[in-house]
Design an enzyme around this catalytic site. Structure first.
Site, short mmCIF file in Angstrom:
data_model
loop_
_atom_site.label_atom_id
_atom_site.label_comp_id
_atom_site.label_asym_id
_atom_site.label_seq_id
_atom_site.Cartn_x
_atom_site.Cartn_y
_atom_site.Cartn_z
N PHE A 124 4.52 8.29 2.20
CA PHE A 124 3.00 8.71 2.90
C PHE A 124 3.32 10.25 3.08
CE2 PHE A 124 -0.29 9.69 5.79
CZ PHE A 124 -1.43 9.25 5.00
N ASP A 193 9.60 3.99 9.28
CA ASP A 193 7.85 4.08 9.54
C ASP A 193 7.52 2.94 9.21
OD1 ASP A 193 5.31 4.47 9.17
OD2 ASP A 193 5.40 6.44 8.24
N TYR A 218 -3.59 1.42 14.02
CA TYR A 218 -4.95 1.25 13.67
C TYR A 218 -5.11 0.40 12.52
CZ TYR A 218 -3.75 5.85 11.78
OH TYR A 218 -3.27 6.76 11.17
N LYS A 219 -4.13 0.12 11.78
CA LYS A 219 -3.98 -0.92 10.58
C LYS A 219 -3.96 -2.35 11.24
CE LYS A 219 -1.77 3.00 8.14
NZ LYS A 219 -2.93 3.52 6.99
N ARG A 367 -6.66 -0.49 -4.00
CA ARG A 367 -5.88 -1.04 -2.88
C ARG A 367 -6.65 -2.05 -2.24
NH1 ARG A 367 -2.72 2.66 1.50
NH2 ARG A 367 -5.06 2.71 2.19
#
Lengths: 392, 392
Positions: A124, A193, A218-219, A367
């Site tokens: 990312f 990560d 937050y995922k 996705r």
């Protein structure tokens, strides 16, 4: 497939966890790998934090409402989800800021004289940008590596290795135990990560002797938009962890207000400034959704969901229109399915208009994130069927 | 003094602004310089952000609810309070993190070859700690200076000057226009910390050609506990501002997800990671309390309040028991009164038990913050009277 889905849902021991979330009617939400759904208790918690803790207790809440100690307390609440014993995780700041702390801290922990920082080439992007800055400021050189071949690149000149546990585009799960062991054998410090793995599958930070890790909340952890991220500092590195952001919250005695910085013991030295309490306590409440839930059970359901979704896609979508770029092997698969297709942006727009929310990643990826706490097999079937209709 | 206070309140054009806040009954709140009171609209805003924007709209809110653009939008909303034209203030992260960006950015903007970073010797400690780290990572040396004599210390070897606009302990207001001009004359880059001045008095960042500034939003701006801080990058420095925290939110095209970092134009390049939306939108709502309010009027009332409080203290407190360490001259006074006394911690405890909330700063300071939006002359009189009783 519809009746299969209903049977699988009926047999799903985690199905009732969906009641712990507030989801809009009629929507199949497969974007929890970007923004997790709203846990049921958060609205009440937030209202109390604003009206009573802030509005009535005011400054007293730093003590009486536990604001000051929230970063460590919530870190410890989150720790079991990433396989960390208490005292090693601290919550606060964004993932990017924590990554900077971790990478500079890692460079300072590394054996002197080593010059290279290996960085996941498919990462990312923020990880790569922050790695460049951390390398520039510590005299290291970033070397992009394919995580599948990262072990071969680790050598006596490798100071730091930054890898993603799950690749955000492809959903590929990298081999954290083996790569961490290889880095250790090479004498390098690992920074993982966990943004796309924490809350979706077992991480085992302590078990696999990871050095440092960061992740967002937050995922799969459902902490809310831009909820504070976290930093893991393995207990054995805490005394030597030298943060580039030594704010007063990370001081051994912050209210002494001494002119010289003296780092606090433990993960507390990963703290920087005053924590954003509204977001932080919303996250604390959100983590209640995990009460009594084992990450292993979540992982088993996640794999069953993604297997079933792929099966439904094969059944509903005309041959050759989509191609999965997510590995088939369970041990290499995260909790999402990424499908390559032509006109992916338009296809996702069509899906969203049919109530199936996934997302698009340039140039050609659809996705679909599977969050076992609130997504069921019927959702997977409906999403694949809608995709079939888009191509039908 | 009581009738004087009532008359002053009756004549106060800002008195009605108190209705814009929710304050507990029976309390005199003189700690708004630490945590501002709750503005009336925040509870509803926060409830909407949680239940509708997050819970119902989910990922769509990044566009549809304006989440993505919140840091710049709220920066522009805040900008007039610090005398900045639009496009120069970005909100997010803590003050400490913004200070690190500003100091490293300043070091990189400074003329090559200069080696010194002058830092306010009496600064709130986090500024000194972060300055040490920024200096260490950019090859500069921190030189502590008394802000009153800082101009004399600025020379051809001075790269960066970090000063507080108002000293957190004494409430002394430093001469931002003159010190900024002196730094400019010496060829140094200024970084001002506005934590204790923004929202209490005119700052005039643009007017006085300040280079960079940071500040928190939870004191006089009432953004809530740990609300996001802000970074000001003067327009003329934006193209050259080189952040040590180049996260993806500061990228020119964040969703292109390119491997190389290319900084966004404008203050946006001061952004780092995903903004904490709950805290951020609470702040946005809190700033509504400033609608139609001029900072000049706030400053005039602030000085009248602190003058009157000192007068009441002189009238009520036995001679010799307290000594003000806040300058008498208006042009050197912030919006607080700091009284030195013996047993200050116990005295403040007594005051709090009588419903007068100030705070204690080690070793011997009672701090009373005057926030003109919701504190009146009757409050000042009652606080001084309670202090008199403690000593009586």
């Amino acid at each position: 497939m519809r009746s299969r889905a209903a049977e699988l849902d009926a047999a799903d021991g985690l199905a009732k966890l969906r009641e712990r979330f507030t989801l809009p009617d009629g929507v199949v939400y497969l974007d929890g790998n970007s923004l997790g759904a709203l846990p049921a208790g958060v609205a009440d918690t937030t209202a109390d934090v604003v009206a009573r803790q802030w509005g009535e207790l005011l400054i007293r809440s730093w003590d009486e409402s536990g604001w000051w100690t929230a970063p460590e307390r919530i870190g410890d609440k989150l720790a079991p989800l990433v396989g960390a014993a208490p005292g090693q995780v601290v919550v606060g700041d964004s993932t990017s800021v924590n990554l900077f702390k971790a990478l500079v801290g890692a460079a300072r922990l590394a054996a002197p004289g080593r010059t290279r920082m290996l960085v996941d080439a498919a990462t990312f992007p923020t990880d790569g940008y922050i790695a460049q800055s951390a390398a520039r400021m510590t005299g290291l050189t970033v070397v992009p590596v394919d995580p599948s071949h990262a072990a071969e690149a680790m050598d006596a000149d490798t100071a730091v290795v930054l890898l993603n546990h799950v690749d955000y585009r492809s959903g590929r799960l990298h081999d954290l135990p083996a790569l961490t062991a290889a880095a250790r054998a090479a004498g390098a410090i690992t920074v993982w990560d966990l943004c796309h793995s924490a809350g979706a599958l077992p991480v085992g930070l302590d078990e696999h002797a990871v050095d440092l890790a960061v992740g967002c909340t937050y995922k799969y952890l459902n902490g809310g938009p831009g909820a504070p991220a976290y930093l893991y500092i393995a207990a054995r590195h805490q005394a030597g962890f030298d943060s580039p952001l030594p704010g007063w919250n990370g001081h051994a005695d912050p209210f002494a207000m001494t002119p010289a910085f003296e780092a606090a013991q433990g993960a507390t030295r990963g703290r920087v400034g005053t924590p954003d309490i509204l977001s932080m306590l919303a996250l604390e409440s959100a983590l209640d959704a995990w009460d009594g839930v084992s990450v292993e059970a979540v992982r088993a359901k996640s794999l069953a969901l993604t297997d079933f979704f792929l099966e439904c896609v094969a059944a509903y979508v005309p041959q050759g229109r989509v191609e999965s770029v997510t590995p088939d092997e369970h041990e290499r698969r995260g909790s999402q399915i990424s499908l390559r297709t032509e006109n992916a942006r338009e296809v996702m727009g069509e899906l969203i208009s049919r109530g199936v929310i996934g997302d698009f990643r340039a140039p050609d990826i659809l996705r679909f994130g599977f969050t076992p706490l609130y997504v069921g097999f019927t959702d997977a079937e409906r999403a694949a069927r809608a995709l079939g209709h888009v191509f039908g």
